[in-house]
Enzyme design. Sequence first.
Site, mmCIF file in Angstrom:
data_model
loop_
_atom_site.group_PDB
_atom_site.id
_atom_site.type_symbol
_atom_site.label_atom_id
_atom_site.label_comp_id
_atom_site.label_asym_id
_atom_site.label_seq_id
_atom_site.Cartn_x
_atom_site.Cartn_y
_atom_site.Cartn_z
ATOM 1 N N SER A 14 74.906 -127.981 -70.196
ATOM 2 C CA SER A 14 74.267 -128.074 -68.889
ATOM 3 C C SER A 14 72.836 -128.582 -68.963
ATOM 4 C CB SER A 14 74.297 -126.703 -68.199
ATOM 5 O OG SER A 14 75.621 -126.255 -68.039
ATOM 6 N N HIS A 57 68.672 -125.241 -67.834
ATOM 7 C CA HIS A 57 68.757 -126.236 -66.779
ATOM 8 C C HIS A 57 67.396 -126.848 -66.477
ATOM 9 C CE1 HIS A 57 72.782 -124.566 -64.993
ATOM 10 N NE2 HIS A 57 72.830 -124.761 -66.305
#
Length: 306
Positions: free
Chosen positions: A201, A256
Amino acid sequence: MLPDEPRQSTEPSHGGGLPDCHRHPGTATGISCTRCERPICPQCMVAASVGFQCPECVGQGHAGARRATTRFGGAPTGDGGLVTRVLIGINLVVWVLAAYVLTPRLGEVWSLASAGRDRLGGPYGVADGPGQWYRLLTATFLHLEWWHVGMNMLALLFLGPPLEQALGRLRFLALYLLAGLGGSTLTFLVAGDWVVSLGASGAIFGLIGATVVLQLRNRGPLGPVMALLVFNLVITFSGAWGGPGGAGPSIDWRAHLGGLVIGALTAFGLMYAPRERRGLVQGLTVAAVLVLEAAVLLTGMALYGA
């Protein structure tokens, strides 16, 4: 003489005959190179737009020709998504191995796991020192759930090819890996005292950030990629504190954000580098990002390491 006719050699003849080819002594020829005017035999002739040239002049002409590149300096290819597909393939193979073949060993040794020196049994994992720092990269290729790898690979398939085509394969790969490492190092800095994290991610968020920069550079529409970014940020922070019973995060927001920032910074340096110093500026950009990530890692080690 017509423009495309072979040029007659001006070299003096030997005993009234034709001159020898300058590359094959003893082979008489009446043709000379249209650039250097040295005699060349049929074995050496290379057809040119006007007449024939010798291999040396052809080589010099190719060396002086400007190499075609993508807009941002990469080598153009007919297939703009090769690296993207290779990355997807690697992630899928690692997922199969971790989830079904080498369970649970691969997940244990490849995850971004860390426990600080003040924890029982610590320091452990990344905090234990350079021998465990490989986890910062391997964790970005590790998935244990089908939906996790599926979502990340769909995003990679959507975001990767346009960036790879614009940057070239090598620059795109550097962007992807730097973004993944950026997410891992920020996770370690913020939560290295006690953390287990995995997944691509961070790298995917890096590609989102890079796509924003690409649209700004091209003056393209920002609406779709900004909507994608906002949607993923909402998911990130709604899940970051949405663990069962409040026991802990189910989404690593640090990875992230770290990937997003590093991806955008790297893309800015790669895409806004001035043409006349593009290679130098792009190389310095990659080096500077690596130095930044190393500084974040060492700061985390000072907080949690032995």
